[in-house]
Scaffold this active site. Structure first.
Site, PDB file in Angstrom:
ATOM      1  N   PRO A 153      55.231  -0.858  71.497  1.00 44.30           N
ATOM      2  CG  PRO A 153      56.738   0.896  71.643  1.00 44.30           C
ATOM      3  CD  PRO A 153      56.660  -0.594  71.717  1.00 44.30           C
ATOM      4  CG  ASN A 154      52.565   4.021  69.912  1.00 38.95           C
ATOM      5  OD1 ASN A 154      51.758   4.514  70.700  1.00 38.95           O
ATOM      6  ND2 ASN A 154      53.820   4.389  69.861  1.00 38.95           N
ATOM      7  NE  ARG A 164      51.433   3.977  65.395  1.00 35.95           N
ATOM      8  CZ  ARG A 164      52.566   3.292  65.411  1.00 35.95           C
ATOM      9  NH1 ARG A 164      52.542   1.970  65.390  1.00 35.95           N
ATOM     10  NH2 ARG A 164      53.710   3.914  65.472  1.00 35.95           N
ATOM     11  CE1 TYR A 222      53.706   1.280  61.153  1.00 33.70           C
ATOM     12  CE2 TYR A 222      52.441   3.180  61.861  1.00 33.70           C
ATOM     13  CZ  TYR A 222      53.656   2.539  61.717  1.00 33.70           C
ATOM     14  OH  TYR A 222      54.815   3.151  62.133  1.00 33.70           O
ATOM     15  CG  ASN A 281      56.646  -4.367  64.945  1.00 29.53           C
ATOM     16  OD1 ASN A 281      57.430  -3.471  65.241  1.00 29.53           O
ATOM     17  ND2 ASN A 281      55.656  -4.198  64.072  1.00 29.53           N
ATOM     18  CB  ALA A 329      59.216   4.050  68.394  1.00 26.45           C
ATOM     19  CD  GLU A 389      64.509  -5.503  63.723  1.00 26.97           C
ATOM     20  OE1 GLU A 389      65.646  -5.941  63.436  1.00 26.97           O
ATOM     21  OE2 GLU A 389      64.262  -4.292  63.871  1.00 26.97           O
ATOM     22  CG  HIS A 393      60.219  -3.059  61.658  1.00 25.90           C
ATOM     23  ND1 HIS A 393      60.015  -2.405  62.853  1.00 25.90           N
ATOM     24  CD2 HIS A 393      61.479  -3.555  61.703  1.00 25.90           C
ATOM     25  CE1 HIS A 393      61.111  -2.490  63.577  1.00 25.90           C
ATOM     26  NE2 HIS A 393      62.019  -3.195  62.906  1.00 25.90           N
ATOM     27  NE  ARG A 406      57.085   4.962  58.212  1.00 31.62           N
ATOM     28  CZ  ARG A 406      56.515   4.701  59.405  1.00 31.62           C
ATOM     29  NH1 ARG A 406      56.592   3.491  59.919  1.00 31.62           N
ATOM     30  NH2 ARG A 406      55.856   5.641  60.040  1.00 31.62           N
TER      31      ARG A 406
HETATM   32  C1  DQA Z   1      57.067  -0.234  63.074  1.00 26.41           C
HETATM   33  C2  DQA Z   1      58.030   0.825  62.511  1.00 26.41           C
HETATM   34  C3  DQA Z   1      58.551   1.720  63.624  1.00 26.41           C
HETATM   35  O1  DQA Z   1      59.420   2.703  63.086  1.00 26.41           O
HETATM   36  C4  DQA Z   1      57.398   2.428  64.308  1.00 26.41           C
HETATM   37  O2  DQA Z   1      57.863   3.214  65.366  1.00 26.41           O
HETATM   38  C5  DQA Z   1      56.335   1.489  64.738  1.00 26.41           C
HETATM   39  C6  DQA Z   1      55.968   0.387  63.878  1.00 26.41           C
HETATM   40  C7  DQA Z   1      56.436  -1.078  61.952  1.00 26.41           C
HETATM   41  O3  DQA Z   1      55.829  -2.090  62.267  1.00 26.41           O
HETATM   42  O4  DQA Z   1      56.511  -0.693  60.775  1.00 26.41           O
HETATM   43  O5  DQA Z   1      55.710   1.686  65.775  1.00 26.41           O
HETATM   44  O6  DQA Z   1      57.825  -1.111  63.910  1.00 26.41           O
END
Ligand code: DQA
Length: 142
Positions: A3-4, A11, A16, A67, A70, A91, A93, A100
């Protein structure tokens, strides 16, 4: 990508970066070509779609780079799906989740993963692909 992450580049660029999801996917495909890996990039904002893709990947892929955004911090269903995946799991990020907010410090996915990379931005994805290629080559030569 979960998501996102479709909003990459737009964003929170301070967290990011300015690279878009399309840039990230192009970089992964190009790294995959160099390594002799076919890379299938997918993104969804929906937990169930991610789970369906993990199930599909059981039959079709040697590795998953995930990835989960959240959902990493909230989902039990994604890690359950990953526990049923026999291949390599990395995994990812983009940000360093440990630097954070506290709610980001725990990922339910980490215990199901072969490896975890965070904080290196899109370079983490390329490094993950290299590590997958090395593991697959090592497995072949054994
Ligand atoms: C994320 C870190 C997560 O905490 C966050 O909710 C994201 C992106 C990252 O790529 O740093 O959406 O996975």
């Amino acid at each position: 990508n979960g998501p996102n992450l479709n909003l990459l580049g737009l964003r929170e660029p301070a967290v990011y970066g300015r690279e878009t999801l399309a840039d990230l996917e192009a970089a992964c495909r190009s790294e995959g070509e160099k390594l002799g890996l076919a890379v299938d990039c997918r993104q969804s904002n929906h937990e169930g779609a991610l789970i369906d893709w993990i199930h599909e990947a059981r039959e079709t892929t040697a590795a998953i780079l995930i990835n989960a955004g959240a959902y990493s911090h909230t989902s039990q269903a994604i890690p359950d799906a990953l526990r049923a995946y026999p291949g390599i799991i990395v995994e990812l990020h983009l940000s360093n989740i440990y630097a954070r907010e506290t709610f980001r410090h725990h990922s339910h996915i980490s215990a199901t993963a072969t490896a975890v990379i965070c904080g290196l931005g899109s370079a983490g994805y390329r490094l993950a692909l290299r590590a997958v290629a090395e593991r697959l080559a090592a497995a072949k030569s054994n």
